[in-house]
Scaffold this motif. Sequence first.
Motif, PDB file in Angstrom:
ATOM      1  N   ALA A 142       0.829  -1.206   0.000  1.00 52.41           N
ATOM      2  CA  ALA A 142       0.000   0.000   0.000  1.00 52.41           C
ATOM      3  C   ALA A 142       0.862   1.254   0.000  1.00 52.41           C
ATOM      4  O   ALA A 142       0.590   2.211  -0.731  1.00 52.41           O
ATOM      5  CB  ALA A 142      -0.920  -0.006   1.216  1.00 52.41           C
ATOM      6  N   ARG A 143       1.914   1.265   0.813  1.00 51.02           N
ATOM      7  CA  ARG A 143       2.773   2.450   0.853  1.00 51.02           C
ATOM      8  C   ARG A 143       3.426   2.697  -0.501  1.00 51.02           C
ATOM      9  O   ARG A 143       3.529   3.846  -0.961  1.00 51.02           O
ATOM     10  CB  ARG A 143       3.846   2.284   1.929  1.00 51.02           C
ATOM     11  CG  ARG A 143       4.751   3.507   2.028  1.00 51.02           C
ATOM     12  CD  ARG A 143       5.666   3.438   3.219  1.00 51.02           C
ATOM     13  NE  ARG A 143       6.407   4.684   3.368  1.00 51.02           N
ATOM     14  CZ  ARG A 143       7.084   5.028   4.463  1.00 51.02           C
ATOM     15  NH1 ARG A 143       7.106   4.212   5.499  1.00 51.02           N
ATOM     16  NH2 ARG A 143       7.727   6.161   4.519  1.00 51.02           N
ATOM     17  N   LEU A 144       3.869   1.635  -1.146  1.00 51.58           N
ATOM     18  CA  LEU A 144       4.473   1.776  -2.467  1.00 51.58           C
ATOM     19  C   LEU A 144       3.502   2.422  -3.442  1.00 51.58           C
ATOM     20  O   LEU A 144       3.857   3.332  -4.203  1.00 51.58           O
ATOM     21  CB  LEU A 144       4.921   0.399  -2.971  1.00 51.58           C
ATOM     22  CG  LEU A 144       5.599   0.346  -4.334  1.00 51.58           C
ATOM     23  CD1 LEU A 144       6.939   1.065  -4.282  1.00 51.58           C
ATOM     24  CD2 LEU A 144       5.800  -1.100  -4.770  1.00 51.58           C
ATOM     25  N   ASP A 170      -6.030   2.411   9.281  1.00 54.47           N
ATOM     26  CA  ASP A 170      -5.536   2.075  10.617  1.00 54.47           C
ATOM     27  C   ASP A 170      -4.168   1.396  10.543  1.00 54.47           C
ATOM     28  O   ASP A 170      -3.281   1.667  11.359  1.00 54.47           O
ATOM     29  CB  ASP A 170      -6.524   1.158  11.337  1.00 54.47           C
ATOM     30  CG  ASP A 170      -7.816   1.870  11.728  1.00 54.47           C
ATOM     31  OD1 ASP A 170      -7.845   3.114  11.668  1.00 54.47           O
ATOM     32  OD2 ASP A 170      -8.786   1.176  12.084  1.00 54.47           O
ATOM     33  N   THR A 171      -3.989   0.514   9.575  1.00 56.31           N
ATOM     34  CA  THR A 171      -2.722  -0.206   9.459  1.00 56.31           C
ATOM     35  C   THR A 171      -1.583   0.728   9.100  1.00 56.31           C
ATOM     36  O   THR A 171      -0.491   0.650   9.679  1.00 56.31           O
ATOM     37  CB  THR A 171      -2.844  -1.318   8.398  1.00 56.31           C
ATOM     38  OG1 THR A 171      -3.860  -2.243   8.796  1.00 56.31           O
ATOM     39  CG2 THR A 171      -1.527  -2.075   8.242  1.00 56.31           C
ATOM     40  N   LEU A 172      -1.811   1.643   8.154  1.00 57.30           N
ATOM     41  CA  LEU A 172      -0.746   2.565   7.772  1.00 57.30           C
ATOM     42  C   LEU A 172      -0.393   3.506   8.920  1.00 57.30           C
ATOM     43  O   LEU A 172       0.789   3.821   9.127  1.00 57.30           O
ATOM     44  CB  LEU A 172      -1.146   3.362   6.530  1.00 57.30           C
ATOM     45  CG  LEU A 172      -0.653   2.758   5.192  1.00 57.30           C
ATOM     46  CD1 LEU A 172      -1.202   1.368   4.963  1.00 57.30           C
ATOM     47  CD2 LEU A 172      -0.988   3.674   4.033  1.00 57.30           C
ATOM     48  N   PHE A 176       3.394   3.002   9.993  1.00 60.69           N
ATOM     49  CA  PHE A 176       4.218   4.094   9.463  1.00 60.69           C
ATOM     50  C   PHE A 176       4.032   5.416  10.194  1.00 60.69           C
ATOM     51  O   PHE A 176       4.681   6.411   9.858  1.00 60.69           O
ATOM     52  CB  PHE A 176       3.936   4.289   7.970  1.00 60.69           C
ATOM     53  CG  PHE A 176       4.145   3.044   7.159  1.00 60.69           C
ATOM     54  CD1 PHE A 176       5.389   2.437   7.113  1.00 60.69           C
ATOM     55  CD2 PHE A 176       3.107   2.478   6.445  1.00 60.69           C
ATOM     56  CE1 PHE A 176       5.587   1.282   6.372  1.00 60.69           C
ATOM     57  CE2 PHE A 176       3.295   1.320   5.693  1.00 60.69           C
ATOM     58  CZ  PHE A 176       4.544   0.722   5.656  1.00 60.69           C
ATOM     59  N   ASP A 177       3.116   5.434  11.164  1.00 59.49           N
ATOM     60  CA  ASP A 177       2.861   6.651  11.944  1.00 59.49           C
ATOM     61  C   ASP A 177       2.496   7.817  11.025  1.00 59.49           C
ATOM     62  O   ASP A 177       2.946   8.949  11.209  1.00 59.49           O
ATOM     63  CB  ASP A 177       4.089   7.008  12.789  1.00 59.49           C
ATOM     64  CG  ASP A 177       3.777   8.090  13.832  1.00 59.49           C
ATOM     65  OD1 ASP A 177       2.619   8.152  14.263  1.00 59.49           O
ATOM     66  OD2 ASP A 177       4.695   8.854  14.175  1.00 59.49           O
TER      67      ASP A 177
END
Length: 476
Positions: A142-144, A170-172, A176-177
């Motif tokens: 997802a971050r990518l 919520d997961t990100l 990754f804060d």
Amino acid sequence: MDLDFDRCYQATRSRDPRFDGWFIVGVRSTGIYCRPSCPSPVCPKPANVTFYRTAAAAQLAGLRACKRCRPDAVPGSPEWNTRADIVGRAMRLIADGVVDRDGVPGLARQLALSVRHLHRLLVEAVGAPPLALARSQRAYQARLLVETTGMPFGEVAFAAGFASIRQFNDTLREIFDATPSQLRAAVPRRGGSPPGGGLTLRLALRQPYDPGGVVGWLATRALPGVEEYSDGTYRRVLRLPGGPGTVTLRPAPDHVHATFRLATVADLGAAVARCRRLLDLDADPGGYLPVLAADPALAPLTDAVPGLRLPGTVDGAETALRTVLGRHAGNLVATLADPLPSPDGRLTHMFPSSAAIAAADLALPAAPASTVRDLAQRLATGQLRLDEGADRAARRGLLAVPGLGPGRVEDLMLHALSDPDAFPAADRRLRSAAKAYGLPADTAGLTRHAERWRPWRGYGAHLLWRARSASFKTAG
């Protein structure tokens, strides 16, 4: 590698990038986890450090990803591509998205284990259960996508395998804060949507990397309609869970530029994992090249190709059938292949399925036709598996196919299963290359000599093949 504290701490103190992806550095005093080469000016005290085999294990311990070193932006551990045990097979299947598609019970079924036993094995080996490993992978995927594309966040969540936008957000935040909007705003996009649609990503790799080796190997074997090669760029059709797709791969010294066109974005994780396997991007040359270089005959060759890779596969069944079919594979595509719903340039067809080949009246001599049909039937029924979760015991299954001798089976183990120790000593081109560099040119002699290269004989074979290519030049 073993997580020996002193060795891992020394690698962390020296900020050695060779260990990136091999282990994760957890720092309890700051609540973050890092890659070993994190550029932070202060090395954490030993009393505050814990080493983990996976990011998922660090996340389970309540740590979040370092914003300075981006531990998600490194290649994965090469261990999962070379281990032949259940843990290695499970890690490859999780990377391929099996948990997202079929859940943990589906993963356990593929490995012929109970869910409880699989959970126990993975926790003992890598410090995290299947769900946590899949969640960590979804977060990094997802971050990518957030940082390198302009996809709406809802599409990103779906492509990364999240069940809901809330779970995605919520997961990100937890790992990754940062919110998805903050992640996107912090980094200028390097990918995006190319002309004609698609998703363009940068695939991380472990350096050094030989950008021409694997792609050159694939180019000489490109099957018209299914693959093409031009000016350093390799393109091919992908058979994916949600339907056919295509990928364009353009290697660079520090990454691979990849453009995917998919039937559904839910297949992106599987497509990325298979392309990484195809190009051997997670490999660690520091593990196998010193073993090969210990042989005086190979030492100058390893110096010339410090980024040697092993050509892999995006579809083990396809690779096996193409290898056995040889020059007849092109005719099979013309008669049995399914056309793509939307051709992508010269990519027009998907390689025929095992079931279609097993049922076809093959225009081959009787003996080869029988071998191809038998192999296809075993692949179609699941009697023989050559996918990401295949057991290396597949060697016995391949030897049971009438007409497949030990030499051909070693070739299939090397290229259809990416077995790093498979060694097709009977291959004429390999024996010719061995003779050119002062090694035994007969099958038995070359096999005996290659014992000193274990467990990396497959890389030794490709080093010799690479040395005979027109682009190869030794140092000096």
